[in-house]
Design an enzyme around this catalytic site. Sequence first.
Site, PDB file in Angstrom:
ATOM      1  N   TYR A  51      31.157  37.613  38.281  1.00 37.80           N
ATOM      2  CA  TYR A  51      30.367  36.401  38.493  1.00 37.80           C
ATOM      3  C   TYR A  51      28.863  36.664  38.404  1.00 37.80           C
ATOM      4  O   TYR A  51      28.085  35.731  38.228  1.00 37.80           O
ATOM      5  CB  TYR A  51      30.631  35.827  39.895  1.00 37.80           C
ATOM      6  CG  TYR A  51      31.982  35.227  40.138  1.00 37.80           C
ATOM      7  CD1 TYR A  51      32.965  35.181  39.154  1.00 37.80           C
ATOM      8  CD2 TYR A  51      32.291  34.679  41.388  1.00 37.80           C
ATOM      9  CE1 TYR A  51      34.204  34.626  39.410  1.00 37.80           C
ATOM     10  CE2 TYR A  51      33.520  34.114  41.651  1.00 37.80           C
ATOM     11  CZ  TYR A  51      34.481  34.091  40.666  1.00 37.80           C
ATOM     12  OH  TYR A  51      35.707  33.539  40.920  1.00 37.80           O
ATOM     13  N   HIS A  58      36.448  41.110  38.199  1.00 35.16           N
ATOM     14  CA  HIS A  58      35.025  41.154  38.566  1.00 35.16           C
ATOM     15  C   HIS A  58      34.347  42.510  38.409  1.00 35.16           C
ATOM     16  O   HIS A  58      33.203  42.666  38.857  1.00 35.16           O
ATOM     17  CB  HIS A  58      34.799  40.657  40.012  1.00 35.16           C
ATOM     18  CG  HIS A  58      35.403  39.327  40.306  1.00 35.16           C
ATOM     19  ND1 HIS A  58      35.881  38.997  41.552  1.00 35.16           N
ATOM     20  CD2 HIS A  58      35.631  38.247  39.519  1.00 35.16           C
ATOM     21  CE1 HIS A  58      36.372  37.770  41.523  1.00 35.16           C
ATOM     22  NE2 HIS A  58      36.227  37.289  40.292  1.00 35.16           N
ATOM     23  N   ARG A  76      37.094  43.683  42.657  1.00 32.80           N
ATOM     24  CA  ARG A  76      35.712  43.837  43.093  1.00 32.80           C
ATOM     25  C   ARG A  76      35.311  42.511  43.724  1.00 32.80           C
ATOM     26  O   ARG A  76      35.280  41.478  43.062  1.00 32.80           O
ATOM     27  CB  ARG A  76      34.792  44.189  41.916  1.00 32.80           C
ATOM     28  CG  ARG A  76      33.327  44.274  42.303  1.00 32.80           C
ATOM     29  CD  ARG A  76      32.411  44.647  41.157  1.00 32.80           C
ATOM     30  NE  ARG A  76      31.024  44.431  41.552  1.00 32.80           N
ATOM     31  CZ  ARG A  76      30.315  43.347  41.237  1.00 32.80           C
ATOM     32  NH1 ARG A  76      30.839  42.403  40.455  1.00 32.80           N
ATOM     33  NH2 ARG A  76      29.078  43.214  41.679  1.00 32.80           N
ATOM     34  N   ALA A  77      35.017  42.551  45.021  1.00 32.88           N
ATOM     35  CA  ALA A  77      34.871  41.321  45.793  1.00 32.88           C
ATOM     36  C   ALA A  77      33.736  40.456  45.276  1.00 32.88           C
ATOM     37  O   ALA A  77      32.669  40.949  44.900  1.00 32.88           O
ATOM     38  CB  ALA A  77      34.652  41.647  47.266  1.00 32.88           C
ATOM     39  N   GLU A 121      39.277  37.687  36.032  1.00 35.32           N
ATOM     40  CA  GLU A 121      38.015  36.974  35.947  1.00 35.32           C
ATOM     41  C   GLU A 121      36.912  37.986  35.634  1.00 35.32           C
ATOM     42  O   GLU A 121      36.874  39.079  36.220  1.00 35.32           O
ATOM     43  CB  GLU A 121      37.690  36.268  37.262  1.00 35.32           C
ATOM     44  CG  GLU A 121      38.544  35.052  37.523  1.00 35.32           C
ATOM     45  CD  GLU A 121      38.167  34.328  38.798  1.00 35.32           C
ATOM     46  OE1 GLU A 121      38.634  33.207  38.990  1.00 35.32           O
ATOM     47  OE2 GLU A 121      37.391  34.897  39.597  1.00 35.32           O
TER      48      GLU A 121
END
Length: 745
Positions: free
Chosen positions: A545, A521, A487-488, A542
Site C-alpha cells: 500500500y 504487501h 507484511r502488515a 495485494e
Amino acid sequence: MSRSAPSRRILTGATVLATSALALSGLGLLSAVPASATTPTDDPTTGCQPDPSYRAPSAPDFGPNVVILDPSMSNDTINAKLAAVSNEQEFSSNRYQVYFLPGTYGCGTNTNNSGPDAATNIVNANVGFYESVAGLGASPDDVTINGALHVEPVQSNPTAPWEGQSPGSLDNFWRSLSNVKINPIQEPLGEDATRQFPEGITDPHTMRWSVSQAAPLRRVDIAGNLTLMGRFGAYASGGFLADSNVDGLVTNGSQQQWYTENSSVGSWSNGVWNQVFSGVTGAPSDATYPNPPYTTLSSTPESRQAPFLYVDHGQYRVFVPDAQRNSSGVSWSTDASAGTSLPMSAFYIAHPGDSAARINAQLASGKNLIVTPGVYNLDQALRVRRSDTVILGQGEATLTPTRGNAAIEIGDVKGVKVSGLTIDAGAVTSKVLVQVGPDRARFSDPSDPTTLSDVFVRIGGAQQGSVDTAIVVNSSNVLLDDIWSWRADHGTGVGWTQNTGNHGLVVNGDHVEANGLFVEHYQQAQTVWNGDDGTTVFYQSELPYDPPTQASWMDGTRDGYASYQVADTMTSHHAYGLGIYSFFDPTREAGGVDQNVFAESAIQTPVNPNVTFHHVVTQFLNGGGGIVHGINSTGDTVSATSPTGHTAYIADYPAAGTPVTTVTFATPDAHRNGAGFYLGGSVGLVIAATGDASAVLTASVDGGAPVAVSGPIELGKGSHTVSVTATDAAGDVEAVGTWSGRVVG
C-alpha cells in the site's frame, strides 16, 4: 487485507448494496438448505442433558490455555467456557485452544434460529481472535454440535449495516475450526443480539464463517448450509476450506476470493474475483470463466492434510495424514493406510517460557513437538534435524525471534510436518523467519514431502518487526498448504521504513507445490520461484500500500515489482487461479498525495509453453496508480481511470502455439586441448535461438552490460562466461542460456 478497503465488492451478476437480509435473499445468496440436508442423522435429544456418567480420559499437561470440553458438562457451562476465550483483540498476546471430546453437544430437538420459538439449550458461540476449536474424534462425525461455532463481521453502522461494509470481516484473522460435525442452529450473541439488525442471524440450518486470511476450516462436516459472508454483505477477504463436507449450499457472497481443497459441497452460490476449487465434489464448472470467476480442478495435484490431535481408546494421540497425489474428496480415515498415529510419548509438549535451547534439546533427542498456546520469544531458531519430525501448534501459538535469528530452521531432511503456527518478525531484522532446508539442500522424498500447513507469518502489526525474506524453501519436494505471509498494513510498527520486508516467499527447491498461498504487501517481488517444476493452486496477493513514490519502488528499469515472479531460467511451472490487487494509498505516499504508482506487471515469467498460468485476475481496489499488465506485457491495465475498468482477466498464458525457445552456442572450427581449453588465442562464439526464429538476443560477456547479438562474439585469452537472453517482440523473456570456457594460446 486491511481496514483500508475498496468502496465496494462486485459479485458476479449483482452488487452487494443490500438493505436487508431479505434483499440478499432476493439476490439468491441466502437460500434455504435443500430438504435432504435439514435433518441431522444423530438423535437430536442426545445432547440435551449432560451425561453424568461420562468420564473424560486423562489429558496430557497442555497448560492453562487449553480448554477440554466433554459430554458431562451442561450446554450452559460449555457456552460460558467458549465465551470466555472468544473476546481477544486483533493483536492480543493471549492464545487459546478448545477441544471437544467425542460426543454430542447441544440439544437438536428444535432447529428454529429466530422468533419466539427459537431454539434453546444449543451450543452457540463466536470463535474469536487466537482461538482454535477442534474435535478430538478420529472422524469429524465423532463430535456432533447442535448449534454453531461462528464468526461475524464487525458492524460499523448499526442503524444501516448495509451502508457500512468496512471493515466487515476484512480483519477476521488467526482462528480456526476443525474435526467437528455441525448441525447448524445459529443465533446472535451478546451485544449483537441487542442490535436492531443483528449480524448473528442466518437462514435456517446455516452457520456463518465470515473471515479473511489465516482462519481455516478443516475436517468439518456441516449438516446444512455454510455462509462465508456477513448478513448484510460486509467485505471479506478469505479464505480456506479443506477436507470438509457441506451438505447444502455454500454462500460465497462478498468473499472476494476463496480456496476449497479436497472437499464436498452441495452447491456453491457465486464468485467475486477468484474462487478456486481443487478435488471438490460438487464444485461449479469453470467453463464460462471469468463469468463466474471459477477455477475448478478435478483433483489436487499434491496434498497432505494437517496433523491433528485425537483420542483413541482413551489415549491422546496425533494422527499424521499421508501425502496424496491427484486426490479429491474428503479423507477422514485414521487407519494405517491413511497415515501414521503417534503416541504422546513421542512428543515434547512445550509451554510458554520454555527457552529455545530447551526445545532444541528435545528435538535433538528425537522428540516431536506440540507447541501449546502462547507467545514464545526465541533467541535461536528451533532446529529440526530429523526426518519426519512433527511440529504441531495449538491455539495459534506464536514464535518470535529476538536476535535477528530465524524462528524455524529445517535441516537437510525429508518429510517434516509443521502445522498451526504463527511467526512474528522481531525488532532485530532477520534474514529469514522460516527456512526449509539449507542452501543447496539435497535430501527429499516425493512420496513424503516436507509440509507446512496453516503457517502464518507477520511482519509488523503485533509489534515492530522486519525481515529480508519471510519463508525460504531450499529443499525439493515440499508442500505448502494454507500459507499467509503478511507484511502488515495496519497495527504497531507499520510504515515503509519500519516493518521492512523484501519477499514473502522464495522457492529455490524443485517440485514444490503451494495450495492456498496468500502473500501480501512485501516491498519487492513477493513470491519468487527459482526452483523448477513448481505448482501453485490458488494465489492471493495485494501489492504494498505504501511505496512513497514510483522512484522508490522500481525493479531496475521496470515500474514496480511483480507480485509473482518465476525466474527466467525456469523451464516448467504451473499455476492455477491467481488474484493480484493494487491499492496504492495516497495518504501513505510522499506528501500525503497521490504519486501515481504503478506496477508494470502483476506476474513476471519466462514465455514458455511449459510455464503456464490458468485463470489470472488483476484488480484495482482503490487509491491511485494501478497495474499495467497481468502477466508480462499481456493483459489490460487496471486503474481508477483505465478505459477497460478496474478488473482484468487472463484465461490462459502463454497463448496456444507458443514455441519452446532455446539459446544455442557453437564454436565452429575451434580446436581444444585435452583439458577442454580453446587453442589459438581466440575463439568465435556463435549464438542463435531455436523455437522463436525472430527472438531478439542480447549477451553479457564476463558480467558486462548486455549488448545486442549481431554476429559471432570474439573472445580472447582467459576464462569467459557469456550470458544470453532471448526475448520476444514484446520484450518478454523467452529463454536464457550461459556458455563458459577458457581460451589459451
